[in-house]
Design a protein around this motif. Structure first.
Motif, mmCIF file in Angstrom:
data_model
loop_
_atom_site.group_PDB
_atom_site.id
_atom_site.type_symbol
_atom_site.label_atom_id
_atom_site.label_comp_id
_atom_site.label_asym_id
_atom_site.label_seq_id
_atom_site.Cartn_x
_atom_site.Cartn_y
_atom_site.Cartn_z
ATOM 1 N N TYR A 256 20.419 4.437 11.539
ATOM 2 C CA TYR A 256 20.047 3.946 12.864
ATOM 3 C C TYR A 256 18.702 3.255 12.746
ATOM 4 O O TYR A 256 17.804 3.760 12.056
ATOM 5 C CB TYR A 256 19.972 5.123 13.856
ATOM 6 C CG TYR A 256 19.415 4.753 15.217
ATOM 7 C CD1 TYR A 256 18.182 5.236 15.652
ATOM 8 C CD2 TYR A 256 20.132 3.911 16.062
ATOM 9 C CE1 TYR A 256 17.668 4.893 16.888
ATOM 10 C CE2 TYR A 256 19.627 3.567 17.300
ATOM 11 C CZ TYR A 256 18.394 4.061 17.719
ATOM 12 O OH TYR A 256 17.904 3.722 18.948
ATOM 13 N N GLU A 257 18.558 2.114 13.382
ATOM 14 C CA GLU A 257 17.327 1.327 13.296
ATOM 15 C C GLU A 257 16.895 1.124 11.845
ATOM 16 O O GLU A 257 15.721 1.273 11.487
ATOM 17 C CB GLU A 257 16.196 1.978 14.108
ATOM 18 C CG GLU A 257 16.435 1.904 15.613
ATOM 19 C CD GLU A 257 15.270 2.417 16.431
ATOM 20 O OE1 GLU A 257 14.483 3.246 15.915
ATOM 21 O OE2 GLU A 257 15.161 2.003 17.600
ATOM 22 N N GLU A 258 17.894 0.810 11.020
ATOM 23 C CA GLU A 258 17.684 0.433 9.616
ATOM 24 C C GLU A 258 17.118 1.568 8.757
ATOM 25 O O GLU A 258 16.624 1.316 7.651
ATOM 26 C CB GLU A 258 16.780 -0.800 9.525
ATOM 27 C CG GLU A 258 17.338 -2.002 10.283
ATOM 28 C CD GLU A 258 16.421 -3.214 10.226
ATOM 29 O OE1 GLU A 258 15.965 -3.559 9.117
ATOM 30 O OE2 GLU A 258 16.169 -3.826 11.294
ATOM 31 N N GLU A 259 17.186 2.797 9.256
ATOM 32 C CA GLU A 259 16.706 3.923 8.462
ATOM 33 C C GLU A 259 17.779 5.005 8.354
ATOM 34 O O GLU A 259 18.571 5.195 9.287
ATOM 35 C CB GLU A 259 15.449 4.531 9.105
ATOM 36 C CG GLU A 259 14.229 3.658 9.028
ATOM 37 C CD GLU A 259 12.969 4.381 9.466
ATOM 38 O OE1 GLU A 259 11.958 3.704 9.728
ATOM 39 O OE2 GLU A 259 13.007 5.629 9.556
ATOM 40 N N GLN B 73 20.985 -0.375 6.246
ATOM 41 C CA GLN B 73 21.445 -0.967 7.498
ATOM 42 C C GLN B 73 20.609 -2.218 7.767
ATOM 43 O O GLN B 73 19.392 -2.212 7.591
ATOM 44 C CB GLN B 73 21.316 0.003 8.675
ATOM 45 C CG GLN B 73 21.921 -0.566 9.960
ATOM 46 C CD GLN B 73 21.803 0.364 11.157
ATOM 47 O OE1 GLN B 73 20.834 1.101 11.292
ATOM 48 N NE2 GLN B 73 22.811 0.338 12.032
ATOM 49 N N PHE B 74 21.265 -3.271 8.177
ATOM 50 C CA PHE B 74 20.618 -4.553 8.406
ATOM 51 C C PHE B 74 20.279 -4.726 9.885
ATOM 52 O O PHE B 74 20.798 -4.004 10.731
ATOM 53 C CB PHE B 74 21.536 -5.673 7.903
ATOM 54 C CG PHE B 74 21.833 -5.572 6.440
ATOM 55 C CD1 PHE B 74 22.976 -4.906 5.997
ATOM 56 C CD2 PHE B 74 20.963 -6.094 5.496
ATOM 57 C CE1 PHE B 74 23.240 -4.786 4.645
ATOM 58 C CE2 PHE B 74 21.226 -5.977 4.148
ATOM 59 C CZ PHE B 74 22.362 -5.316 3.721
ATOM 60 N N PRO B 75 19.422 -5.710 10.201
ATOM 61 C CA PRO B 75 19.036 -5.922 11.604
ATOM 62 C C PRO B 75 20.214 -6.168 12.544
ATOM 63 O O PRO B 75 20.108 -5.898 13.743
ATOM 64 C CB PRO B 75 18.115 -7.141 11.533
ATOM 65 C CG PRO B 75 17.522 -7.077 10.167
ATOM 66 C CD PRO B 75 18.630 -6.549 9.281
ATOM 67 N N ASN B 76 21.317 -6.682 12.024
ATOM 68 C CA ASN B 76 22.492 -6.898 12.881
ATOM 69 C C ASN B 76 23.377 -5.661 12.960
ATOM 70 O O ASN B 76 24.503 -5.744 13.437
ATOM 71 C CB ASN B 76 23.308 -8.102 12.376
ATOM 72 C CG ASN B 76 23.947 -7.842 11.033
ATOM 73 O OD1 ASN B 76 23.671 -6.817 10.392
ATOM 74 N ND2 ASN B 76 24.787 -8.759 10.593
ATOM 75 N N TYR B 77 22.871 -4.516 12.503
ATOM 76 C CA TYR B 77 23.523 -3.198 12.535
ATOM 77 C C TYR B 77 24.595 -3.006 11.460
ATOM 78 O O TYR B 77 25.081 -1.883 11.318
ATOM 79 C CB TYR B 77 24.143 -2.878 13.906
ATOM 80 C CG TYR B 77 23.175 -3.030 15.050
ATOM 81 C CD1 TYR B 77 23.404 -3.951 16.070
ATOM 82 C CD2 TYR B 77 22.024 -2.264 15.102
ATOM 83 C CE1 TYR B 77 22.502 -4.100 17.109
ATOM 84 C CE2 TYR B 77 21.117 -2.415 16.146
ATOM 85 C CZ TYR B 77 21.367 -3.336 17.140
ATOM 86 O OH TYR B 77 20.476 -3.490 18.166
ATOM 87 N N SER B 78 24.950 -4.053 10.718
ATOM 88 C CA SER B 78 25.905 -3.860 9.644
ATOM 89 C C SER B 78 25.271 -2.976 8.569
ATOM 90 O O SER B 78 24.046 -2.777 8.541
ATOM 91 C CB SER B 78 26.349 -5.198 9.056
ATOM 92 O OG SER B 78 25.269 -5.831 8.404
ATOM 93 N N SER B 79 26.117 -2.460 7.685
ATOM 94 C CA SER B 79 25.621 -1.470 6.731
ATOM 95 C C SER B 79 26.314 -1.617 5.393
ATOM 96 O O SER B 79 27.425 -2.173 5.292
ATOM 97 C CB SER B 79 25.868 -0.068 7.285
ATOM 98 O OG SER B 79 25.448 0.944 6.376
#
Lengths: 111, 113
Positions: B50-53, B68-74
């Motif tokens: 969540y929130e790239e962490e 996790q990337f800024p566009n929420y993909s992982s």
């Protein structure tokens, strides 16, 4: 961590109602009960979620007694396509690591 | 409305190799979790982003890592593959609000030879 116990397998016939009971004696106050369905080589699909009493949607009903130590998923008038593994989860999705899918219940519907 | 999508659908790797699996969450979802499902067993929680962490982690070794990337993909990365890593890897997403249920993709079938 709420441990769940459900039957390994159940057999049924088309048109019958299938009831799967899940025991969760140490359910916590904030825990919800959630059921998923999974077909082979697919991801689990959310069926229904409840906290207490009865919840009904277009595919199933969930019965939860007052003590919340068990719950029953009811599938009305099953068809062959309802053959799948059904998982009972107890907890909150805010704590994913505490949710355990277990082995689930394999429901086989016969013609 | 696209659901959770994962790629590739199938993958064959050799012991010792590294693998990267990808996941795009359902539209509107901001939290991504990864699960490992061995044949005949229920899914086992690997970690949640969540929130790239990484926010939560199950009982998996450090060979399993993610992003996790800024566009929420992982992405899920597994290093030094073992035969026992052969499984269906599932990505699930949800909205952060409490008790929003998980929506799963159809997984990546990884075979390690």
């Amino acid at each position: 961590l709420a441990k769940t116990t459900q039957p390994i397998s159940m057999d049924s016939y088309e048109g019958q109602e299938v009831n799967i009971t899940c025991s969760h004696n140490n359910i916590a106050t904030n825990d919800y009960i959630t059921w998923y369905q999974q077909f082979p080589s697919q991801g689990p699909r959310f069926i229904i979620q409840g906290y207490k009493t009865k919840v009904t949607n277009e595919v199933a009903s969930l019965f939860i007694p007052a003590d919340r130590k068990s719950s029953t998923l009811s599938l009305p008038r099953v068809s062959l396509s309802d053959t799948a593994v059904y998982y009972c989860l107890v907890g909150t999705f805010s704590n994913d690591y505490k949710l355990s899918f277990g082995a689930g219940t394999t429901v086989t519907v016969r013609a | 409305d696209a659901g959770v999508t994962q790629s590739p659908t199938h993958l064959i790797k050799t012991r010792g190799q590294q693998v990267t699996l990808r996941c795009s969450p359902k539209s509107g979802h901001d939290t991504v979790s990864w699960y490992q499902q061995a044949l005949g067993q229920g899914p086992q929680f690997i970690f949640q982003y969540y929130e790239e962490e990484e926010r939560q982690r199950g009982n998996f070794p450090d060979r399993f890592s993610g992003h996790q990337f800024p566009n929420y993909s992982s992405e899920l990365n597994v290093n030094a593959l073992l035969l026992g890593d052969s499984a269906l890897y599932l990505c699930a997403s949800r909205l952060r609000e409490n008790n929003s249920p998980l929506h799963f993709g159809n997984g990546t079938r990884l075979t390690v030879t």
